[in-house]
Design an enzyme around this catalytic site. Structure first.
Site, mmCIF file in Angstrom:
data_model
loop_
_atom_site.group_PDB
_atom_site.id
_atom_site.type_symbol
_atom_site.label_atom_id
_atom_site.label_comp_id
_atom_site.label_asym_id
_atom_site.label_seq_id
_atom_site.Cartn_x
_atom_site.Cartn_y
_atom_site.Cartn_z
ATOM 1 N N GLU A 27 7.784 2.573 14.412
ATOM 2 C CA GLU A 27 8.474 3.193 13.289
ATOM 3 C C GLU A 27 8.339 4.703 13.431
ATOM 4 O O GLU A 27 7.309 5.207 13.881
ATOM 5 C CB GLU A 27 7.890 2.709 11.957
ATOM 6 C CG GLU A 27 8.146 1.227 11.747
ATOM 7 C CD GLU A 27 7.823 0.738 10.354
ATOM 8 O OE1 GLU A 27 8.710 0.120 9.753
ATOM 9 O OE2 GLU A 27 6.695 0.966 9.884
ATOM 10 N N GLU A 43 4.694 -4.116 12.076
ATOM 11 C CA GLU A 43 3.635 -3.125 11.904
ATOM 12 C C GLU A 43 2.536 -3.831 11.142
ATOM 13 O O GLU A 43 2.630 -4.022 9.928
ATOM 14 C CB GLU A 43 4.167 -1.901 11.157
ATOM 15 C CG GLU A 43 3.305 -0.661 11.338
ATOM 16 C CD GLU A 43 2.120 -0.653 10.399
ATOM 17 O OE1 GLU A 43 1.009 -1.012 10.861
ATOM 18 O OE2 GLU A 43 2.288 -0.300 9.236
ATOM 19 N N ASN A 56 0.806 -1.230 0.000
ATOM 20 C CA ASN A 56 0.000 0.000 0.000
ATOM 21 C C ASN A 56 0.837 1.277 0.000
ATOM 22 O O ASN A 56 0.391 2.315 -0.468
ATOM 23 C CB ASN A 56 -0.982 -0.005 1.179
ATOM 24 C CG ASN A 56 -0.308 -0.213 2.519
ATOM 25 O OD1 ASN A 56 0.825 -0.695 2.611
ATOM 26 N ND2 ASN A 56 -1.005 0.147 3.578
ATOM 27 N N CYS A 111 -3.574 0.509 6.887
ATOM 28 C CA CYS A 111 -3.705 -0.338 8.074
ATOM 29 C C CYS A 111 -4.291 0.400 9.265
ATOM 30 O O CYS A 111 -4.970 -0.194 10.103
ATOM 31 C CB CYS A 111 -2.357 -0.948 8.442
ATOM 32 S SG CYS A 111 -1.043 0.281 8.645
#
Length: 518
Positions: A492, A278, A181, A312
């Site tokens: 992150e 993640e 994505n 997400c």
């Protein structure tokens, strides 16, 4: 008219294999002929051409290129290249690392339009969003370039003049495994902190979107990084497994689904390798009765329809207080119907194509299942065919708003990863908190209210790692991003990420005689 400044043919000068001008930036015209694997400072053409996999352009449905996947031998070559770079890079001063990274950021800014167009062609998102993704990648590299100069330990005074200190040292060769994505952005988000800490990286993009990550590897090389600092290996599950099990790999960072994340964690555990995961989300967005309705509607649209809903952190469970439900629904539906769908390379387009035909079918299947379970489709949820005939085989759908949703419905429990908003009703703060937290995932959450005390109280009690008050899906690189529960491990971005790409060494210095019991 925009011209793609570099695509297709490697330079003959011996420098990085930049793509040269071959086309105008319009859907259905780009051809990828150069290798997409990269190590040793150059693109690598694999000798074994068996098992090629087609890569599609979502906007048109045509084949963009054939993907050469790396087997054990090629993965080993890439890791060896990374090991060689690490031996040099780990000894480089922070200022020198920063210089290379800032030059890479400058080159990304210079090539912004080109990279964004490549991202659109391979991913299907709108050119407007793709430019923002490239900006995020650049900002991330700039941010960690600044931190590279400030990596430090601690000094501790001990009795008798003795002392101890800590050193923050790199891990070694890190592996990054990206999702489809945000292909270019994720490559930057993973490589920047790793490189700032003195590591090297082997990055594996999603086989669905393999084209843009190699541009970042070339940019690092042109910026002065040692050969092998960032390497790109292409492939699917087999390639990822080889990377996770490779004995020379020190860490694995993965972005993707919860089931795959669990497998990667299991594989990494065999070598006791740290992981950053993640993963997915089914995040709540809570609209209280005192919200600024205009901003709440904007936030809900941003929480559901960015990148065709393929995000997400999206707040796909929209809890709306019963008192404002009619006004909220009316305005959300009106604006959703007005979203311009079509050619993602056109400036006016706000929703492009979903990433693949199988994924489009999966998302449409969720809408059908929702209807069977009693949800009501207020708009969208169907295939969309653009007027432009060259786009007729693209992967488009109309963004969907569902109401009459219940907490036990499939559309509310499972991550759809498409442009589908589920609206639920609530009456009390206590009730909505219990329902919002009733999920195995905890990536993100949001609340809209004018009551500042309520806002902080609700956020404190939401079980999610990335939370928003009176906005949604804002991800500045200066702050950490990551989730609770099965949505992941580690973070992150932000200063804390340094801790996930480095390790502490403690050194005790005795200034007197040894006090021995023997």
């Amino acid at each position: 008219m925009r011209i793609l400044a570099s695509l297709l043919t490697p330079c003959q000068s011996g420098g990085p294999a930049f793509l040269t001008l071959m086309r105008r930036a319009s859907s259905g015209t780009m051809q990828i002929k150069v290798p997409l694997n990269f190590w040793g400072g150059r693109r690598v053409e694999l000798s074994d051409v068996t098992g090629l996999e087609p890569v599609y352009e979502p906007a048109t449905g045509r084949v963009l290129c054939q993907l050469q996947s790396c087997k054990a031998g090629q993965v080993d070559e890439a890791v060896k290249s990374a090991c060689s770079a690490y031996a040099v890079w780990r000894k480089t001063a922070g200022m020198e690392r920063a210089r290379v990274m800032l030059e890479a950021a400058r080159l990304i800014e210079k090539r912004r339009e080109e990279i964004a167009e490549v991202e659109v062609v391979n991913n299907g998102k709108s050119i407007t969003e793709a430019r923002l993704d490239v900006d995020s990648a650049r900002l991330c590299i700039e941010y960690f370039a600044g931190l590279a100069t400030n990596l430090s330990g601690q000094h501790v005074q001990l009795p008798g003049g003795s002392f101890a200190y800590t050193r923050r040292e790199p891990l070694g060769v890190c592996v990054g495994i990206g999702a489809w994505n945000y292909p270019f952005q994720i490559a930057a988000w993973k490589s920047a902190p790793a490189i700032a800490c003195g590591n090297s990286m082997v990055f594996k993009p999603s086989p669905v979107t393999p084209v843009s990550a190699v541009l970042l590897a070339e940019i690092y090389a042109q910026a002065g990084a040692p050969e092998g600092l960032l390497n790109v290996v292409q492939g699917a599950q087999e390639t990822g497994t080889l990377l996770c099990h490779h004995p020379s790999v020190a860490k694995v960072s993965f972005t993707g689904s919860v089931p795959t994340g669990k497998k990667i964690m299991e594989m990494a555990s065999k070598g006791v390798k740290p992981v950053t995961l993640e993963l997915g989300g089914k995040s709540p967005l809570i609209i209280f009765e005192d919200s600024d309705l205009e901003n709440a509607v904007r936030g809900a649209l941003m929480a559901n329809f960015l990148s065709q809903g393929q995000v997400c952190s999206n707040g796909t469970r929209v809890f709306v207080h019963r008192k404002v439900l009619p006004q909220f629904v009316t305005e959300v539906v009106r604006r959703t119907k007005a979203i311009q769908i079509g050619d993602p390379l056109l400036e006016e387009t706000r929703m492009g194509a979903l990433v693949s035909r199988p994924h489009l079918d999966k998302v449409l299947g969720y809408v059908e299942q929702a209807k069977k379970e009693g949800a009501r489709v207020l708009c969208g949820g169907e295939l969309f065919t653009p007027a432009d005939t060259k786009l007729k085989n693209g992967y488009y759908m109309m963004p969907c708003v569902l109401d009459n949703c219940k907490d036990d419905m499939t559309c509310v429990r499972e991550e759809i990863f498409g442009p589908v908003m589920s609206i639920l009703t609530f009456d009390t703060e206590e009730e909505v908190l219990q329902r919002a937290n009733d999920t195995t995932m905890g990536l993100a959450a949001g609340v809209f209210t004018k009551d500042i005390q309520r806002a902080h109280r609700v956020i404190e009690n939401l079980q999610a790692g990335s939370c928003f008050i009176n906005n949604y899906n804002i991800t500045p690189v200066e702050v950490p991003f990551g989730g609770f529960k099965t949505s992941g491990i580690g973070r992150e971005n932000g200063q804390v990420t340094i801790e996930f790409y480095s390790q502490l060494k403690t050194v005790v210095v005795e200034m007197g005689d040894v006090d021995s019991l023997f």
